[in-house]
Design an enzyme around this catalytic site. Sequence first.
Site, PDB file in Angstrom:
ATOM      1  N   GLU A  37      -3.345   7.689  -5.831  1.00  0.00           N
ATOM      2  CA  GLU A  37      -3.263   6.840  -7.355  1.00  0.00           C
ATOM      3  C   GLU A  37      -4.807   6.919  -8.117  1.00  0.00           C
ATOM      4  OE1 GLU A  37      -0.939   2.686  -5.362  1.00  0.00           O
ATOM      5  OE2 GLU A  37      -3.242   2.804  -5.747  1.00  0.00           O
ATOM      6  N   ARG A  40       0.545  -1.001   0.238  1.00  0.00           N
ATOM      7  CA  ARG A  40       0.377  -0.174  -0.180  1.00  0.00           C
ATOM      8  C   ARG A  40       0.236   1.467  -0.324  1.00  0.00           C
ATOM      9  NH1 ARG A  40      -3.386  -2.595  -1.512  1.00  0.00           N
ATOM     10  NH2 ARG A  40      -5.657  -3.265  -0.495  1.00  0.00           N
ATOM     11  N   HIS A  80       0.302   0.269  -9.600  1.00  0.00           N
ATOM     12  CA  HIS A  80      -0.791  -0.609  -8.893  1.00  0.00           C
ATOM     13  C   HIS A  80      -1.297  -2.178  -9.901  1.00  0.00           C
ATOM     14  CE1 HIS A  80      -2.525  -0.039  -5.165  1.00  0.00           C
ATOM     15  NE2 HIS A  80      -3.119  -1.478  -5.481  1.00  0.00           N
TER      16      HIS A  80
END
Length: 321
Positions: free
Chosen positions: A263, A234, A285
């Site tokens: 993000e 994270r 990600h």
Amino acid sequence: MHKIVFLDRATLAPQIKLRAPGFAHELADYAQTQPEDVAARIAGASIVITNKVALTADIFAQSPGLKLVAVAATGTDCVDKAACARHGIAVANIRGYAVNTVPEHTFALMLALRRNLIAYRDDVLNGVWQKSGQFCFFDHPIRDLAGATLGIIGEGVLGQRVAEIAKVFGMRPIFAAHKGSQGFGPLYTPWDEMLATSDIITVHSPLTPQTRGMLAMPEFRAMKRKPLIINTARGGLVDEADLARALDEGLISGAGFDVVSGEPPAADNPLMRIAGRPNVIVTPHVAWASDEAQQALADQLIDNIESFIAGMPRNLVQAAL
């Protein structure tokens, strides 16, 4: 008839099949949903699916018929679970689907950085090989994984799988005791010792108020072996401004990040400043996102919904009160 709303279907790849639940329902799915549109879209819904769209207390106050929030991910920080409890809404998440994809991505980052693949690839593209005058050249150090100490922060399923793979590579994996912990079992290495002895540190922890910024300048200054820092967990677990500073000061040898704070990242995110360096890799990600893992996630998502409707809820992080 249950109304199901998927707020961010585009967070799963288009080739991933989402089967229809085996009960009477109507499904409305949206590629993306902006915060101001959430309340209107889930009006009258009994089940809402979200991956990253935030569901706040205000939303739940406007959704009296909502019974289940099915999170299409493991992390549930996008959901106000205390508000769910007050409104009698259950929250279910996805578990175990990323046991191969995230560790594989973690080691892809490790291998690329330890062997300086980015730097050598850039050299080849820039004609350095031809200019070298011989069959190879040694402009960038190459280090094996074998023999390296791997500090693992987070002892869950993913951390355990990373440790298994590390042993196959001939590494010495160690699990860090929780930061600030005074008592820990024989399977854990004291936090300060992990910082001082690791050649690579990889993070596999949830983001909580206690873990936010767990690696920052005091920790970087304690890293005697100038390790690589890997984060596929994270954004926010590592202080990104301090990470960039540590790299500038030579306190660490490189960074491989699949997650950032906010993000997509803002242009002034510190990781964006250093992302072009050969000893830094930032991926968007996608560590979780192999086709196999995404399909397993999609199947489990519908399993969770069907089980809830059948009165046998599973994977609950917040039960309906």
